[in-house]
Design a protein around this motif. Structure first.
Motif, PDB file in Angstrom:
ATOM      1  N   ASN A 242      -5.228  -1.603  12.215  1.00 31.94           N
ATOM      2  CA  ASN A 242      -5.416  -1.325  11.021  1.00 31.94           C
ATOM      3  C   ASN A 242      -7.296  -1.185  10.914  1.00 31.94           C
ATOM      4  OD1 ASN A 242      -6.635  -4.008  11.341  1.00 31.94           O
ATOM      5  ND2 ASN A 242      -5.128  -4.954   9.547  1.00 31.94           N
ATOM      6  N   ASN A 243      -7.792  -1.056   9.850  1.00 32.64           N
ATOM      7  CA  ASN A 243      -9.165  -0.828   9.835  1.00 32.64           C
ATOM      8  C   ASN A 243      -9.961  -1.966  10.254  1.00 32.64           C
ATOM      9  OD1 ASN A 243     -11.503   0.875   9.555  1.00 32.64           O
ATOM     10  ND2 ASN A 243     -11.718   0.103   7.311  1.00 32.64           N
ATOM     11  N   ALA A 244      -9.527  -3.136   9.722  1.00 35.44           N
ATOM     12  CA  ALA A 244     -10.101  -4.248  10.103  1.00 35.44           C
ATOM     13  C   ALA A 244     -10.333  -4.383  11.691  1.00 35.44           C
ATOM     14  CB  ALA A 244      -9.386  -5.600   9.562  1.00 35.44           C
TER      15      ALA A 244
ATOM     16  N   PHE B 146     -11.229 -10.913   5.114  1.00 28.93           N
ATOM     17  CA  PHE B 146     -11.962  -9.836   5.701  1.00 28.93           C
ATOM     18  C   PHE B 146     -13.517  -9.998   5.148  1.00 28.93           C
ATOM     19  CE2 PHE B 146     -13.936  -5.538   6.610  1.00 28.93           C
ATOM     20  CZ  PHE B 146     -13.577  -5.477   7.841  1.00 28.93           C
TER      21      PHE B 146
ATOM     22  N   SER C 103      -8.730   3.339   7.306  1.00 29.71           N
ATOM     23  CA  SER C 103      -7.425   2.986   7.231  1.00 29.71           C
ATOM     24  C   SER C 103      -6.410   4.038   7.339  1.00 29.71           C
ATOM     25  CB  SER C 103      -7.175   2.010   5.853  1.00 29.71           C
ATOM     26  OG  SER C 103      -7.900   0.892   5.977  1.00 29.71           O
TER      27      SER C 103
ATOM     28  N   SER D 249     -16.301  -0.314  -0.685  1.00 28.31           N
ATOM     29  CA  SER D 249     -15.382   0.072  -1.519  1.00 28.31           C
ATOM     30  C   SER D 249     -14.777  -0.463  -2.814  1.00 28.31           C
ATOM     31  CB  SER D 249     -14.050   0.243  -0.454  1.00 28.31           C
ATOM     32  OG  SER D 249     -14.274  -0.550   0.699  1.00 28.31           O
TER      33      SER D 249
ATOM     34  N   LYS E  68      -4.386   3.713   3.291  1.00 30.33           N
ATOM     35  CA  LYS E  68      -4.965   3.626   1.877  1.00 30.33           C
ATOM     36  C   LYS E  68      -4.969   4.947   1.581  1.00 30.33           C
ATOM     37  CE  LYS E  68      -8.255  -0.206   2.720  1.00 30.33           C
ATOM     38  NZ  LYS E  68      -9.544  -0.546   2.711  1.00 30.33           N
TER      39      LYS E  68
ATOM     40  N   ILE F  29     -13.203  -7.905   1.639  1.00 29.73           N
ATOM     41  CA  ILE F  29     -12.383  -7.049   1.244  1.00 29.73           C
ATOM     42  C   ILE F  29     -10.955  -7.933   1.055  1.00 29.73           C
ATOM     43  CG2 ILE F  29     -10.874  -5.112   1.721  1.00 29.73           C
ATOM     44  CD1 ILE F  29     -13.226  -3.811   2.941  1.00 29.73           C
TER      45      ILE F  29
ATOM     46  N   ARG G  88       0.810  -1.210   0.181  1.00 31.54           N
ATOM     47  CA  ARG G  88       0.026   0.043   0.042  1.00 31.54           C
ATOM     48  C   ARG G  88       1.011   1.261  -0.024  1.00 31.54           C
ATOM     49  NH1 ARG G  88      -4.921  -1.426   4.060  1.00 31.54           N
ATOM     50  NH2 ARG G  88      -5.941  -3.212   2.715  1.00 31.54           N
TER      51      ARG G  88
ATOM     52  N   GLY H 103     -13.679   2.731   5.173  1.00 34.54           N
ATOM     53  CA  GLY H 103     -12.748   1.762   4.469  1.00 34.54           C
ATOM     54  C   GLY H 103     -11.669   2.852   4.267  1.00 34.54           C
ATOM     55  N   SER H 104     -11.414   3.321   2.873  1.00 30.91           N
ATOM     56  CA  SER H 104     -10.353   4.375   2.558  1.00 30.91           C
ATOM     57  C   SER H 104     -10.181   5.553   3.490  1.00 30.91           C
ATOM     58  CB  SER H 104     -10.121   4.411   1.319  1.00 30.91           C
ATOM     59  OG  SER H 104      -8.836   4.803   0.826  1.00 30.91           O
TER      60      SER H 104
ATOM     61  N   VAL I   8     -21.353   0.210   5.443  1.00 26.85           N
ATOM     62  CA  VAL I   8     -20.118  -0.071   5.205  1.00 26.85           C
ATOM     63  C   VAL I   8     -19.888   0.549   4.027  1.00 26.85           C
ATOM     64  CG1 VAL I   8     -18.561  -1.811   4.781  1.00 26.85           C
ATOM     65  CG2 VAL I   8     -20.317  -2.375   6.376  1.00 26.85           C
ATOM     66  N   HIS I   9     -18.860   1.070   3.623  1.00 30.24           N
ATOM     67  CA  HIS I   9     -18.484   1.724   2.130  1.00 30.24           C
ATOM     68  C   HIS I   9     -18.267   0.494   1.338  1.00 30.24           C
ATOM     69  CE1 HIS I   9     -17.301   4.766  -0.746  1.00 30.24           C
ATOM     70  NE2 HIS I   9     -16.256   4.304  -0.703  1.00 30.24           N
TER      71      HIS I   9
ATOM     72  N   ILE J  81     -19.855  -6.788   2.687  1.00 25.24           N
ATOM     73  CA  ILE J  81     -18.408  -6.812   1.689  1.00 25.24           C
ATOM     74  C   ILE J  81     -17.489  -7.982   2.123  1.00 25.24           C
ATOM     75  CG2 ILE J  81     -18.740  -4.401   1.125  1.00 25.24           C
ATOM     76  CD1 ILE J  81     -16.314  -4.065   3.299  1.00 25.24           C
TER      77      ILE J  81
ATOM     78  N   ASP K   3     -18.055   2.638   8.506  1.00 14.20           N
ATOM     79  CA  ASP K   3     -16.930   2.147   8.083  1.00 14.20           C
ATOM     80  C   ASP K   3     -16.634   2.592   6.813  1.00 14.20           C
ATOM     81  OD1 ASP K   3     -14.621   0.833   7.691  1.00 14.20           O
ATOM     82  OD2 ASP K   3     -15.597  -1.132   7.015  1.00 14.20           O
TER      83      ASP K   3
HETATM   84  C1  LIG Z   1      -9.900  -1.749   3.497  1.00 11.52           C
HETATM   85  C2  LIG Z   1     -11.156  -1.667   4.061  1.00 11.52           C
HETATM   86  C3  LIG Z   1     -11.389  -2.475   5.579  1.00 11.52           C
HETATM   87  C4  LIG Z   1     -10.117  -2.994   6.023  1.00 11.52           C
HETATM   88  O1  LIG Z   1      -9.163  -2.058   6.185  1.00 11.52           O
HETATM   89  P1  LIG Z   1      -7.574  -2.653   6.548  1.00 11.52           P
HETATM   90  O2  LIG Z   1      -6.769  -1.418   6.772  1.00 11.52           O
HETATM   91  O3  LIG Z   1      -6.981  -3.217   5.376  1.00 11.52           O
HETATM   92  O4  LIG Z   1      -7.484  -3.540   7.769  1.00 11.52           O
HETATM   93  C5  LIG Z   1     -12.525  -2.502   6.082  1.00 11.52           C
HETATM   94  N1  LIG Z   1     -13.705  -1.944   5.609  1.00 11.52           N
HETATM   95  C6  LIG Z   1     -13.556  -1.235   4.211  1.00 11.52           C
HETATM   96  C7  LIG Z   1     -14.946  -0.782   3.769  1.00 11.52           C
HETATM   97  C8  LIG Z   1     -12.354  -1.128   3.749  1.00 11.52           C
HETATM   98  O5  LIG Z   1     -12.422  -0.626   2.495  1.00 11.52           O
END
Ligand SMILES: *Cc1c(COP(=O)(O)O)cnc(C)c1O
Length: 467
Positions: free
Chosen positions: A150-152, A182, A290, A226, A293, A178, A95, A258-259, A223-224, A176, A256
């Protein structure tokens, strides 16, 4: 039985003797005795295997083989490379590339003791989040913030804290996956929350959410989407409406992103991706996004929003397992600081610099480099500069592409030869990773900054087209 004079083993020197050779003794100084001894053993074993009767030994050949073994083992496995895939934020290639400011900050933190959980004003214990909290709040307008791996992890922690043993209400259009492991329903299960799906894949209405509200509801999650887009006969409920509904039912609304970007991408000629500040304004109680991203920092997950909810998250024992270390915290702080000067973001933050780079600039570089590669591949492949399309990657604007330019290489011999050519580029000191499309290997030059290193690197390319 007496050994015959032809027994080749008789000619192999002992490990000790090889270690005493002056050119091998020098290697001990560099690689250490244990490692060099291991290399000598391996070199001798290899020679023994391929030895022909009557072979004679050459000290220089043995030490060369010892050196080759030592060098190969000293090579890092995690290698720097040229990402010419055209995907700017490539998850498999690590990334975001960090800004110099972030690299410096992380280096200082690595080299020194730091005020990680120490309040310099009071001399008492401090909190590691404190170093970025004010900055994140300033940049997003949120009330409070915390940082995890991280975002997860951010999503997991938010769900576990607010909806364990209760229902998390989500649209069926937003369940979603990902990449890798995830998948929203699975994360939810692991967080101890019960998934309450509402609506259908293509259409979810406000009443779907409203009908799902019960004393069992732990939170509403948006949830976006993404990495895909649902088009056609579609309907989704916006964040503002979900925030209102959540407030009416006295449950938190988690978004959420995401990016989740902190800068308005339309400044750089890209389509607008929702900013975190907008998500805050829309009334989400918590927002997750995140660090590596579009934000362009190190791997991290941000959770921003209501103070009481952030406090609850920080009390969750899982937070301890998901927290970030001092290096990433330092890099995050330095990266976030760059956002205070949006005008220079496209120079200082590599992710933005790559995305904002003009097609004309990339085209000129392709035209400069095409003859260089053509000379190296003379007789084995045809090379031309041609237009191509980059994408952001990591689930930001999945269907949007950015016009770019690159090098297209068509080796003689078709599909197999393309694979062989890709492999040859992967074996370079700095592997060069492109993408294979329509019988050609394509290098999108959008992310190529160190042209000097690239030119020097490709001089060691070894590729012969099979005729
Ligand atoms: C990328 C993403 C995640 C996970 O994020 P990481 O930083 O890769 O753990 C979760 N939710 C959405 C919507 C994302 O786009």
């Amino acid at each position: 039985m007496a050994e015959t004079a032809l027994s080749p083993l008789r000619h192999l020197p002992s490990v000790d003797r090889v270690l005493r050779q002056p050119d091998v003794a020098i290697l001990i100084g560099k690689y250490g005795r244990a490692e060099t001894t291991r290399a000598v053993r391996e070199a001798l074993a290899a020679l023994r295997d391929e030895m022909k009767p009557g072979a004679v030994f050459d000290d220089a050949a043995i030490s060369a083989s010892v050196l080759a073994y030592l060098e190969a083992r000293a090579e890092p496995r995690l290698k720097p490379l040229f990402n010419l895939t055209g995907t700017v934020l490539h998850t498999n290639l690590g990334r975001a590339v960090l800004a110099e400011e972030a690299i410096k900050a992380a280096t200082v933190a690595m080299r020194n003791a730091v005020s990680l959980e120490f309040d310099l004003a009071t001399g008492k214990r401090g909190e590691r989040d404190d170093h970025v909290r004010a900055l994140i709040c300033e940049l997003t307008g949120a009330e409070d913030a915390t940082l995890v791996n991280n975002n997860a992890a951010a999503v997991l922690l938010a769900l576990n804290t607010l909806a364990q043993g209760r229902e998390a209400v989500v649209s069926r259009g937003e369940l979603i996956e990902i990449g890798g492991a995830f998948r929203m329903p699975e994360i939810m299960a692991r967080a101890g929350a019960r998934l309450r799906e509402v609506g259908t894949t293509n259409r979810t209405h406000p009443r779907d959410y409203a009908d799902a509200m019960s004393p069992e509801t732990g939170l509403i999650l948006k949830v976006h989407t993404s990495n895909y887009r649902i088009e056609g006969f579609t309907a989704e409920v916006g964040a503002r409406d979900l925030a209102t509904l959540a407030r009416q039912h006295n449950v938190p609304f988690v978004n959420d992103l995401g990016s989740g970007t902190l800068a308005d991408l339309s400044r750089f000629g890209l389509r607008k991706e929702p900013t975190v500040r907008e998500a805050v304004d829309e009334g989400a109680d918590l927002i997750t996004f995140s660090g590596d991203k579009l934000l362009g920092g190190p791997q991290a997950g941000f959770i921003v929003g209501r103070k009481d909810l952030i406090a609850a998250i920080n009390r969750n024992p899982m937070k301890r397992a998901l927290r970030v270390d001092k290096m990433r915290l330092a890099a995050c702080e330095a990266t976030l600081r760059l956002y205070r000067d949006p005008d220079r973001l496209a120079q200082r933050l590599p992710t933005m610099r790559f995305l904002a780079r003009s097609m004309e600039d990339v085209r000129k570089q392709a035209i400069r480099l095409a003859p260089v590669l053509a000379a190296i591949l003379e007789g084995s492949a045809v090379v031309e500069a041609a237009s191509c399309s980059s994408q952001i990657g990591s689930g930001a604007l999945p269907l949007d592409t950015i016009p770019s330019f690159g090098l297209v290489m068509r080796p003689k011999g078709g599909g197999r030869a393309v694979e062989a050519l890709s492999a040859a580029f992967r074996r370079l000191p700095w592997p060069v990773i492109g993408r294979v499309a329509e019988g050609a290997l394509v290098f999108d030059l959008r992310c190529l900054e160190d042209e000097g290193l690239f030119r020097e690197n490709i001089t060691s390319l070894r590729f012969e087209a099979s005729s």
